[in-house]
Scaffold this active site. Structure first.
Site, PDB file in Angstrom:
ATOM      1  N   SER A 117      44.333  34.930  47.146  1.00  0.00           N
ATOM      2  CA  SER A 117      43.334  35.896  46.697  1.00  0.00           C
ATOM      3  C   SER A 117      41.956  35.278  46.504  1.00  0.00           C
ATOM      4  CB  SER A 117      43.789  36.565  45.392  1.00  0.00           C
ATOM      5  OG  SER A 117      44.167  35.595  44.435  1.00  0.00           O
ATOM      6  N   ASP A 341      40.956  38.273  33.644  1.00  0.00           N
ATOM      7  CA  ASP A 341      40.970  37.478  34.879  1.00  0.00           C
ATOM      8  C   ASP A 341      39.978  36.332  34.754  1.00  0.00           C
ATOM      9  OD1 ASP A 341      40.901  36.415  37.407  1.00  0.00           O
ATOM     10  OD2 ASP A 341      40.662  38.324  38.456  1.00  0.00           O
ATOM     11  N   HIS A 344      39.664  34.479  39.296  1.00  0.00           N
ATOM     12  CA  HIS A 344      38.831  34.988  40.383  1.00  0.00           C
ATOM     13  C   HIS A 344      37.376  35.058  39.914  1.00  0.00           C
ATOM     14  CE1 HIS A 344      42.942  36.488  41.231  1.00  0.00           C
ATOM     15  NE2 HIS A 344      42.624  36.068  42.449  1.00  0.00           N
TER      16      HIS A 344
END
Length: 372
Positions: A117, A341, A344
């Site tokens: 990702s 998160d 990311h």
């Protein structure tokens, strides 16, 4: 641990790659660092983040395909200063990213990102950067669970991503379960025929519990329930390096590896003991040194790439990401405060610098490669 070390040594011999003994720490620069130091006296990956009011390079709301998880402003992030930082090497300047020039030089060429990702994060960044440079240029975009392809019709150029978190094989045995085969790559044919390859792997190797996507490691015919993750990563990356050396011709395809991207979950690593996760962080770590030090996986990756017959260009993003504790979606990933998160990155944001470095590297090879 001893068993893992034995397998690593055995595999190094089979793959004709240098063996880094378990527990040893080898810090050295790979070939592209050496070349830059000799030619221009500058290491692009040593530097700091500086405030620059000309940034960001694009506005997320003008990128219609940016998606939900990375558009932190749309998801309610109140501060905007994180958008105003530029990566500045200590001894030189990077060329300003020029999306139109990129597309002109890359006319008729194909880029492929392969990874997890975080590769998706970089792919989205690059497509937004290029679209913002030529907003009226027609494009097609297809996305599936397995990846996506962005195609600029005017330039006959494509930027594709294939999601592959480990690069090596994961197979399912009905009796045993999911097996992560550290010495096997069967999907490599999907990576052929591109002009630029940008690989990435590490994020998934750290997963535990319900996030772990395998049940056993396998090397040869031996199954291992658990082993040191960095040692497993070394074996897999040695397998990947051997595949590249045997299947990719440097005169036709340029190979990059997106380095290990930092996470921010323990404030003690950046000088704020007691702070957990990246919630509320609004500015980078100042200076060019990260208090938490280097990452073992980063050093393992350098050693593997250095041992390649035709070394990949390492986009050594570890330090520049370590310094950006403010750059993550945090609670602004589009799923409410239940999801934090800190791995990311918001877009626009930090991954744009990865593509600035990619652009600089490709510009440096334009005469040899991009126009071939």
């Amino acid at each position: 641990m001893a068993l893992a070390c034995f397998f690593l040594g055995q595999l190094a011999g089979l793959l004709f790659l240098p063996f880094v003994a378990c527990g040893e720490v080898h810090i050295h620069h790979v070939d592209h660092h050496t070349e830059m130091m000799e030619s221009g006296g500058c290491d692009w990956f040593l530097g700091s983040w500086v405030h620059d009011y000309s940034y960001p390079l694009y506005v997320a709301s003008d990128c219609p395909f940016i998606g939900t998880g990375f558009d932190c402003l749309k998801n309610g992030r109140p501060d905007k200063d994180y958008l105003k930082y530029r990566w500045q090497p200590s001894q030189c300047d990077l060329p300003r990213f020029n999306g139109k020039e990129f597309l002109e030089r890359f006319r008729g060429k194909k880029i492929l990102f392969v990874g997890d990702s975080l590769s998706f994060n970089q792919w989205k960044s690059l497509t937004c950067m290029l679209h913002s440079a030529v907003p009226s240029s027609n494009y097609t975009l297809t996305e599936t669970k397995a990846g996506g392809k962005f195609y600029f019709q005017e330039y006959a150029s494509s930027i594709t991503i294939k999601k592959n978190g480990f690069l090596v094989d994961v197979v399912v045995d009905e009796k045993i379960g999911r097996i992560l085969k550290l010495d096997s790559i069967s999907s490599g044919d999907q990576w052929l025929g591109f002009d630029v390859l940008v690989f990435n792997s590490f994020h998934w190797w750290t997963h535990t519990g319900r996030y772990r996507t395998w049940d056993y490691f396998q090397v040869g015919d031996v199954l291992i329930k658990e082993m040191d993750r960095v040692e497993a990563y070394k074996i897999a990356m040695a397998t990947w390096a051997k595949w590249v050396d045997e299947n990719i011709y440097p005169s036709k395809t340029r190979v990059f590896f997106q380095g290990v991207s930092a996470v921010h979950v323990m404030g003690s690593e950046w000088g704020e003991p007691g702070v957990k996760q990246c919630i509320g962080q609004t500015e980078p770590v100042k200076g060019s040194v990260y208090p938490g030090g280097s990452l073992p996986a980063e050093e393992a990756l350098r050693s593997i790439i250095r041992g390649m017959k035709n070394p990949a260009f390492l986009l050594d993003i570890t330090l520049l990401t370590q310094l950006r504790k403010d750059g993550h979606p945090s609670v602004y990933a589009g799923q409410g405060k239940a999801l934090v998160d800190c791995s990311h990155w918001c877009l626009a944001g930090v991954p744009d610098s990865w593509n600035e470095l990619l652009y600089a590297a490709l510009l440096g090879e334009a005469n040899r490669f991009l126009r071939s």
